[in-house]
Design an enzyme around this catalytic site. Structure first.
Site, PDB file in Angstrom:
ATOM      1  N   GLY A 292      66.884 -32.026  58.002  1.00  0.00           N
ATOM      2  CA  GLY A 292      66.553 -30.839  58.795  1.00  0.00           C
ATOM      3  C   GLY A 292      65.163 -30.357  58.452  1.00  0.00           C
TER       4      GLY A 292
ATOM      5  N   ARG B  75      53.126 -38.035  70.530  1.00  0.00           N
ATOM      6  CA  ARG B  75      53.236 -39.218  69.678  1.00  0.00           C
ATOM      7  C   ARG B  75      54.019 -40.311  70.388  1.00  0.00           C
ATOM      8  NH1 ARG B  75      54.927 -35.751  64.343  1.00  0.00           N
ATOM      9  NH2 ARG B  75      52.859 -34.932  63.884  1.00  0.00           N
TER      10      ARG B  75
ATOM     11  N   LYS C 121      57.084 -32.033  54.099  1.00  0.00           N
ATOM     12  CA  LYS C 121      58.372 -31.439  53.774  1.00  0.00           C
ATOM     13  C   LYS C 121      58.915 -31.987  52.449  1.00  0.00           C
ATOM     14  CE  LYS C 121      63.076 -32.160  54.394  1.00  0.00           C
ATOM     15  NZ  LYS C 121      63.760 -31.302  55.312  1.00  0.00           N
TER      16      LYS C 121
ATOM     17  N   ARG D  91      25.270 -42.214  51.657  1.00  0.00           N
ATOM     18  CA  ARG D  91      24.803 -41.317  50.588  1.00  0.00           C
ATOM     19  C   ARG D  91      23.890 -40.202  51.088  1.00  0.00           C
ATOM     20  NH1 ARG D  91      24.494 -46.673  47.737  1.00  0.00           N
ATOM     21  NH2 ARG D  91      24.934 -47.101  49.927  1.00  0.00           N
TER      22      ARG D  91
ATOM     23  N   GLY E 117      51.581 -42.375  59.420  1.00  0.00           N
ATOM     24  CA  GLY E 117      51.443 -40.928  59.238  1.00  0.00           C
ATOM     25  C   GLY E 117      52.595 -40.193  59.912  1.00  0.00           C
ATOM     26  N   ASP E 118      52.683 -38.890  59.662  1.00  0.00           N
ATOM     27  CA  ASP E 118      53.724 -38.064  60.286  1.00  0.00           C
ATOM     28  C   ASP E 118      55.132 -38.504  59.929  1.00  0.00           C
ATOM     29  OD1 ASP E 118      51.631 -36.674  61.566  1.00  0.00           O
ATOM     30  OD2 ASP E 118      51.521 -38.287  63.035  1.00  0.00           O
TER      31      ASP E 118
ATOM     32  N   VAL F 259      47.954 -31.746  64.266  1.00  0.00           N
ATOM     33  CA  VAL F 259      46.524 -31.429  64.261  1.00  0.00           C
ATOM     34  C   VAL F 259      45.977 -31.371  65.678  1.00  0.00           C
ATOM     35  CG1 VAL F 259      44.235 -32.272  63.564  1.00  0.00           C
ATOM     36  CG2 VAL F 259      46.127 -32.319  61.935  1.00  0.00           C
ATOM     37  N   THR F 260      46.333 -32.348  66.504  1.00  0.00           N
ATOM     38  CA  THR F 260      45.702 -32.479  67.825  1.00  0.00           C
ATOM     39  C   THR F 260      46.611 -32.039  68.969  1.00  0.00           C
ATOM     40  OG1 THR F 260      46.538 -34.730  67.974  1.00  0.00           O
ATOM     41  CG2 THR F 260      44.321 -34.451  67.076  1.00  0.00           C
TER      42      THR F 260
ATOM     43  N   GLY G 133      47.851 -33.332  59.067  1.00  0.00           N
ATOM     44  CA  GLY G 133      48.536 -32.045  59.137  1.00  0.00           C
ATOM     45  C   GLY G 133      49.905 -32.201  58.506  1.00  0.00           C
ATOM     46  N   HIS G 134      50.148 -31.520  57.403  1.00  0.00           N
ATOM     47  CA  HIS G 134      51.464 -31.601  56.758  1.00  0.00           C
ATOM     48  C   HIS G 134      52.227 -30.313  57.039  1.00  0.00           C
ATOM     49  CE1 HIS G 134      50.331 -34.994  53.729  1.00  0.00           C
ATOM     50  NE2 HIS G 134      50.234 -35.348  54.976  1.00  0.00           N
TER      51      HIS G 134
HETATM   52  P1  IMP Z   1      40.774 -40.312  62.293  1.00  0.00           P
HETATM   53  O1  IMP Z   1      41.458 -40.413  60.964  1.00  0.00           O
HETATM   54  O2  IMP Z   1      40.702 -38.911  62.818  1.00  0.00           O
HETATM   55  O3  IMP Z   1      39.445 -41.024  62.306  1.00  0.00           O
HETATM   56  O4  IMP Z   1      41.692 -41.115  63.351  1.00  0.00           O
HETATM   57  C1  IMP Z   1      41.938 -42.514  63.260  1.00  0.00           C
HETATM   58  C2  IMP Z   1      43.373 -42.839  63.650  1.00  0.00           C
HETATM   59  O5  IMP Z   1      44.256 -42.337  62.651  1.00  0.00           O
HETATM   60  C3  IMP Z   1      43.846 -42.216  64.969  1.00  0.00           C
HETATM   61  O6  IMP Z   1      44.797 -43.083  65.562  1.00  0.00           O
HETATM   62  C4  IMP Z   1      44.547 -40.933  64.500  1.00  0.00           C
HETATM   63  O7  IMP Z   1      45.501 -40.487  65.440  1.00  0.00           O
HETATM   64  C5  IMP Z   1      45.202 -41.408  63.233  1.00  0.00           C
HETATM   65  N1  IMP Z   1      45.459 -40.363  62.227  1.00  0.00           N
HETATM   66  C6  IMP Z   1      44.578 -39.845  61.342  1.00  0.00           C
HETATM   67  N2  IMP Z   1      45.190 -38.953  60.542  1.00  0.00           N
HETATM   68  C7  IMP Z   1      46.463 -38.910  60.910  1.00  0.00           C
HETATM   69  C8  IMP Z   1      47.611 -38.191  60.414  1.00  0.00           C
HETATM   70  O8  IMP Z   1      47.555 -37.403  59.475  1.00  0.00           O
HETATM   71  N3  IMP Z   1      48.791 -38.413  61.068  1.00  0.00           N
HETATM   72  C9  IMP Z   1      48.892 -39.299  62.083  1.00  0.00           C
HETATM   73  N4  IMP Z   1      47.862 -39.985  62.573  1.00  0.00           N
HETATM   74  C10 IMP Z   1      46.657 -39.800  61.979  1.00  0.00           C
HETATM   75 MG    MG Z   2      50.962 -35.094  60.358  1.00  0.00          MG
END
Ligand code: IMP
Ligand code: MG
Length: 332
Positions: A322, A254, A18, A137, A12-13, A249-250, A42-43
């Site tokens: 960029g 990283r 972009k 379900r 991810g990330d 998101v959080t 989060g995009h």
């Molecule tokens: P969850 O998807 O919130 O259950 O998280 C499970 C794992 O996936 C954790 O390590 C999160 O940090 C990671 N994770 C979930 N979605 C993303 C993302 O969009 N970007 C990066 N890490 C993600």
């Molecule tokens: Mg992201």
């Protein structure tokens, strides 16, 4: 590209937002449709100095001619979605599949528990518990939520109909190959499959409808949350190299490591990549910043790309230089 599927090749990330925002502007697709887990992703993209973050809508909101769809496999947090619809004034071009699952406060509360929050390091957005309820379900569906009634439709029908009419469809995956519930390092993964096949299933398109699979890699690797990361570098080293990033998101810091050829080779296979994108080349080579022609890249940066292409056997058609969505070298 009648149908291009974009997915992440690492954790991810990788900069999918972009790349999607660029493609939405450049190729003017009639539909951008999001697959993947839900608001845990989060995009981010930037245009004319303004930064946008989306967790529910496809990253194509800046093109008013593109319809924004969310596939049935995706979990929806209605509050977040409604905010994003307002942000992009996308009231009349947002469509949510009737069978998208709905995240409730109880799912978010369960995601803060010891196992998920403490051991796995989830994003705490309720997606894992909601997908567990979906399998049991007992989950509520978008069709049952009055605030969404304006947007609810059959997304697979719309996408398949558009493809039958030869319209351009841009499919946006979320997370990354090594966060897949099936193909990542269980249990340090997300709550479903997020490889190209899984993303297509989320939306309801068959494998023969896909013309291109673009796997997005960042020029280095980052990971948030628990789980293995080969050749992880220290925080100080990451800071020195400019690789220190924080989750959109959080806000969590990283972890970082150099580009991983073994992971990338495997991700290219699992996703059946026909093209790759390499983002944030300007972080590795500051002289690349905002360059938009391949020939204008410094020799060491070109060598970096050619090494990746040589190992993976697939062309890097898009290279990010960029934060602005136009900071792209487009070699298609
Ligand atoms: P969850 O998807 O919130 O259950 O998280 C499970 C794992 O996936 C954790 O390590 C999160 O940090 C990671 N994770 C979930 N979605 C993303 C993302 O969009 N970007 C990066 N890490 C993600
Ligand atoms: Mg992201």
């Amino acid at each position: 590209m009648p149908c291009l599927v974009t997915v992440g090749g690492f954790f991810g990330d990788e900069g999918k937002g972009k790349i999607i925002a660029y493609l939405a502007k450049k190729d003017n697709p009639s539909i951008a449709v999001r697959g993947g887990v839900g608001p845990n992703a989060g995009h981010t993209f930037a245009h004319e100095g303004k930064e946008y973050k989306v967790r529910m809508l496809p990253s194509a909101g800046l093109n008013p001619a593109t319809r924004l769809l969310i596939g049935a496999g995706v979990l929806v947090n209605p509050q977040i979605l409604l905010k994003e619809i307002a942000m992009f004034q996308a009231d009349d071009r947002t469509y949510v599949d009737a069978q998208c699952g709905i995240i409730e406060q109880a799912h978010i509360d369960r995601d803060k528990g010891e196992h998920l929050n403490g051991k796995i390091g989830t994003t705490g957005t309720g997606t894992g518990p909601a997908n567990a309820d979906r399998a049991l379900r007992t989950l509520r569906m978008a069709r049952d939520v009055p605030e969404l009634s304006l947007y609810v439709e059959d997304v697979s029908n719309s996408v398949n109909y558009a493809l039958e009419n030869n319209e351009k469809v841009l499919v946006e995956g979320t997370q990354g190959t090594y966060l897949s519930l099936f193909h990542g390092g269980y249990p340090f993964v997300t709550s479903k499959d997020v490889t190209a096949s899984g993303i297509c299933s989320d939306i309801g398109i068959g494998p023969k409808k896909v013309d291109d699979v673009l796997v997005v890699y960042k020029a280095y690797v980052t990971r948030v949350g628990g789980g293995p990361l080969q050749n992880e570098i220290s925080e100080e080293e990451a800071k020195k190299r400019g690789w220190l990033e924080f989750g959109s998101v959080t806000g969590r810091q990283r972890r970082a490591a150099p580009f991983d050829f073994d992971l990338a080779k495997k991700a290219n296979r699992i996703n059946s990549a026909t093209q790759i994108a390499v983002t944030k080349l300007d972080v590795m080579f500051p002289a690349c910043a905002r360059v938009r022609q391949y020939e204008k890249l410094p020799a060491d940066a070109r060598r970096y790309i050619e090494d990746i292409e040589g190992e993976l056997g697939v062309k890097a058609t898009l290279i990010g230089t960029g934060p602005e969505l136009d900071d792209v070298i487009d070699r298609r």
